[in-house]
Structure formats: structure tokens, C-alpha cells
Motif scaffolding. Structure first.
Motif, PDB file in Angstrom:
ATOM      1  N   PHE A 168       0.557  -1.087   0.266  1.00 29.50           N
ATOM      2  CA  PHE A 168       0.042   0.612   0.012  1.00 29.50           C
ATOM      3  C   PHE A 168       0.349   1.343   0.226  1.00 29.50           C
ATOM      4  N   PHE A 169       0.457   2.242  -0.876  1.00 25.39           N
ATOM      5  CA  PHE A 169       0.991   3.520  -0.784  1.00 25.39           C
ATOM      6  C   PHE A 169       0.648   4.785  -1.215  1.00 25.39           C
ATOM      7  N   LEU A 170       0.808   5.848  -0.232  1.00 20.41           N
ATOM      8  CA  LEU A 170       0.354   7.043  -0.606  1.00 20.41           C
ATOM      9  C   LEU A 170       0.746   8.223  -1.383  1.00 20.41           C
ATOM     10  N   VAL A 171      -0.001   8.594  -2.560  1.00 19.36           N
ATOM     11  CA  VAL A 171       0.507   9.698  -3.200  1.00 19.36           C
ATOM     12  C   VAL A 171      -0.149  10.303  -3.081  1.00 19.36           C
ATOM     13  N   TYR A 172       0.181  12.039  -2.696  1.00 19.72           N
ATOM     14  CA  TYR A 172       0.153  13.445  -2.655  1.00 19.72           C
ATOM     15  C   TYR A 172       0.610  13.890  -3.178  1.00 19.72           C
ATOM     16  N   ASP A 173      -0.595  15.787  -3.594  1.00 20.18           N
ATOM     17  CA  ASP A 173       0.019  16.707  -3.937  1.00 20.18           C
ATOM     18  C   ASP A 173      -0.366  17.507  -3.314  1.00 20.18           C
ATOM     19  N   TRP A 174       0.227  18.911  -2.397  1.00 20.49           N
ATOM     20  CA  TRP A 174      -0.272  20.119  -1.805  1.00 20.49           C
ATOM     21  C   TRP A 174      -0.694  20.966  -3.118  1.00 20.49           C
ATOM     22  N   GLY A 175      -2.113  21.487  -3.390  1.00 20.89           N
ATOM     23  CA  GLY A 175      -2.904  22.635  -4.170  1.00 20.89           C
ATOM     24  C   GLY A 175      -2.129  24.111  -3.523  1.00 20.89           C
ATOM     25  N   THR A 176      -3.117  24.623  -4.257  1.00 21.42           N
ATOM     26  CA  THR A 176      -2.961  26.507  -3.842  1.00 21.42           C
ATOM     27  C   THR A 176      -4.144  27.073  -4.320  1.00 21.42           C
ATOM     28  N   ASN A 177      -4.328  28.327  -3.705  1.00 21.54           N
ATOM     29  CA  ASN A 177      -5.545  28.313  -4.106  1.00 21.54           C
ATOM     30  C   ASN A 177      -5.481  30.064  -4.067  1.00 21.54           C
ATOM     31  N   ASP A 178      -5.592  30.980  -5.562  1.00 21.74           N
ATOM     32  CA  ASP A 178      -5.041  32.616  -5.893  1.00 21.74           C
ATOM     33  C   ASP A 178      -6.462  33.337  -5.324  1.00 21.74           C
ATOM     34  N   THR A 179      -6.801  33.123  -4.673  1.00 22.42           N
ATOM     35  CA  THR A 179      -8.212  33.554  -4.607  1.00 22.42           C
ATOM     36  C   THR A 179      -8.145  34.642  -2.544  1.00 22.42           C
ATOM     37  N   ILE A 180      -9.101  35.517  -2.557  1.00 19.88           N
ATOM     38  CA  ILE A 180      -9.033  35.719  -0.970  1.00 19.88           C
ATOM     39  C   ILE A 180      -9.261  34.613   0.351  1.00 19.88           C
ATOM     40  N   PHE A 181     -10.339  33.833  -0.515  1.00 18.77           N
ATOM     41  CA  PHE A 181     -10.708  32.774   0.444  1.00 18.77           C
ATOM     42  C   PHE A 181      -9.946  32.222   1.417  1.00 18.77           C
ATOM     43  N   HIS A 182      -8.756  31.869   0.705  1.00 18.04           N
ATOM     44  CA  HIS A 182      -7.422  31.486   1.484  1.00 18.04           C
ATOM     45  C   HIS A 182      -7.219  32.248   3.250  1.00 18.04           C
ATOM     46  N   GLU A 183      -7.812  33.281   2.786  1.00 17.35           N
ATOM     47  CA  GLU A 183      -7.270  34.382   4.051  1.00 17.35           C
ATOM     48  C   GLU A 183      -8.534  34.421   5.002  1.00 17.35           C
ATOM     49  N   LEU A 184     -10.326  33.697   4.293  1.00 22.71           N
ATOM     50  CA  LEU A 184     -11.410  33.941   5.453  1.00 22.71           C
ATOM     51  C   LEU A 184     -11.353  32.609   6.132  1.00 22.71           C
ATOM     52  N   ASP A 185     -11.099  32.210   5.612  1.00 20.77           N
ATOM     53  CA  ASP A 185     -11.711  30.042   6.278  1.00 20.77           C
ATOM     54  C   ASP A 185     -10.546  30.600   7.163  1.00 20.77           C
ATOM     55  N   LEU A 186     -11.336  30.369   8.534  1.00 27.92           N
ATOM     56  CA  LEU A 186     -11.155  30.137  10.399  1.00 27.92           C
ATOM     57  C   LEU A 186     -10.160  28.936  10.109  1.00 27.92           C
ATOM     58  N   ARG A 187     -10.390  27.963   9.611  1.00 29.82           N
ATOM     59  CA  ARG A 187      -9.582  26.926   9.124  1.00 29.82           C
ATOM     60  C   ARG A 187      -8.265  26.681   9.234  1.00 29.82           C
ATOM     61  N   GLY A 188      -7.885  27.646   8.464  1.00 31.68           N
ATOM     62  CA  GLY A 188      -6.390  27.927   7.998  1.00 31.68           C
ATOM     63  C   GLY A 188      -5.718  28.852   9.806  1.00 31.68           C
ATOM     64  N   HIS A 189      -6.392  29.334  10.531  1.00 31.93           N
ATOM     65  CA  HIS A 189      -5.061  29.674  11.582  1.00 31.93           C
ATOM     66  C   HIS A 189      -5.823  29.347  12.859  1.00 31.93           C
TER      67      HIS A 189
END
Length: 145
Positions: A124-145
Motif C-alpha cells: 500500500f502506498f500514498l501518492v499525494y500533492d499540495w495545491g494552491t488557491n489564489d483567491t481571497i478565500f484562503h485568508e477568510l477561512d478560519l480553518r487556516g488560523h
């Protein structure tokens, strides 16, 4: 005059609340896109995709900031190095391949993220990646703080 100011203040507050309410959905969609991009990749020989997961939030490290994770669980007869070489061959992305031990994804430090599929053995293997979001919403989401 007072009524107009009150109406304007309420309109601004409503707009801000709408942005705050929309932020998690927009950020979840960005994380889901990371997972969908992984699913779209062709699989190497002797390999099956079992499950795909995604999550948006502050997932690893300290401080503030949104992170967008997508991962897929593979079962493969190929060795780890061969899988890493295969996924390194895709341009413009840096996919990471790690052995998956158990259902929980250990690299997610904050909260839990786990596969539903029972994971037992060394195939069993995990293949993963990290994405981006270039909108203002990354600043407004409380889960990021």
C-alpha cells in the motif's frame, strides 16, 4: 441619514458574513481539485487505485495558512523506488509517494485524515500533492488560523 448609514453598515456586514460562509466551500473545492488531478493520472503496471481523499485547512506545521491536500491510496506490486520514479515523470508537479501503514495519513498533523480502506501489508502506498488557491478565500477561512 441615520437610516442610510445603518443600511450601509448592515449591507457591509452581510457581505462580510457571506464571504466568511463561502470560504470553506471554495477552499474545499481547491483541495478536491488536487485529488481529482491525482485521479486523472494513468496508473503504472501492477497497480490499483483504491481510494482518494482531500482536505483543506491548517494541516501541517505551525502558524497560520491554508493548505490543500489531495492523496490517493494505491495497492501495487511495484517497489517504492519504482513508484517514485514513475510519479516523478509527470511534468509541472512534484508528486510524493510514501508507504502507507494503517488507515490514518500520518503526515497530517492537525486533525485526522484517514482512508476507509483497510490497509495491511507492504503493498500500500500514498501518492499525494499540495495545491494552491489564489483567491481571497484562503485568508477568510478560519480553518487556516
Amino acid at each position: 441619514m441615520k437610516k442610510g448609514c445603518l443600511t450601509a453598515a448592515l449591507a457591509v456586514m452581510l457581505a462580510l458574513l457571506t464571504l466568511l460562509a463561502a470560504a470553506p466551500a471554495v477552499n474545499d473545492r481547491a483541495a478536491k481539485k488536487v485529488a481529482k488531478d491525482l485521479e486523472a493520472l494513468p496508473l503504472p503496471a501492477d497497480t490499483m487505485r483504491l481510494e482518494t481523499v482531500y482536505r483543506a485547512g491548517k494541516l501541517v506545521g505551525c502558524g497560520n495558512g491554508m493548505q490543500y491536500f489531495g492523496g490517493m491510496l494505491l495497492e501495487s506490486g511495484l517497489p517504492l523506488e519504482e513508484l517514485r520514479d514513475y510519479y516523478a515523470g509527470f511534468p509541472n508537479r512534484e508528486y510524493t509517494v510514501e508507504p502507507q501503514r494503517g488507515q490514518e495519513i500520518a503526515l497530517v498533523e492537525h486533525g485526522t485524515l484517514a482512508f476507509e480502506t483497510k490497509v495491511a501489508g507492504n503493498r500500500f502506498f500514498l501518492v499525494y500533492d499540495w495545491g494552491t488557491n489564489d483567491t481571497i478565500f484562503h485568508e477568510l477561512d478560519l480553518r487556516g488560523h
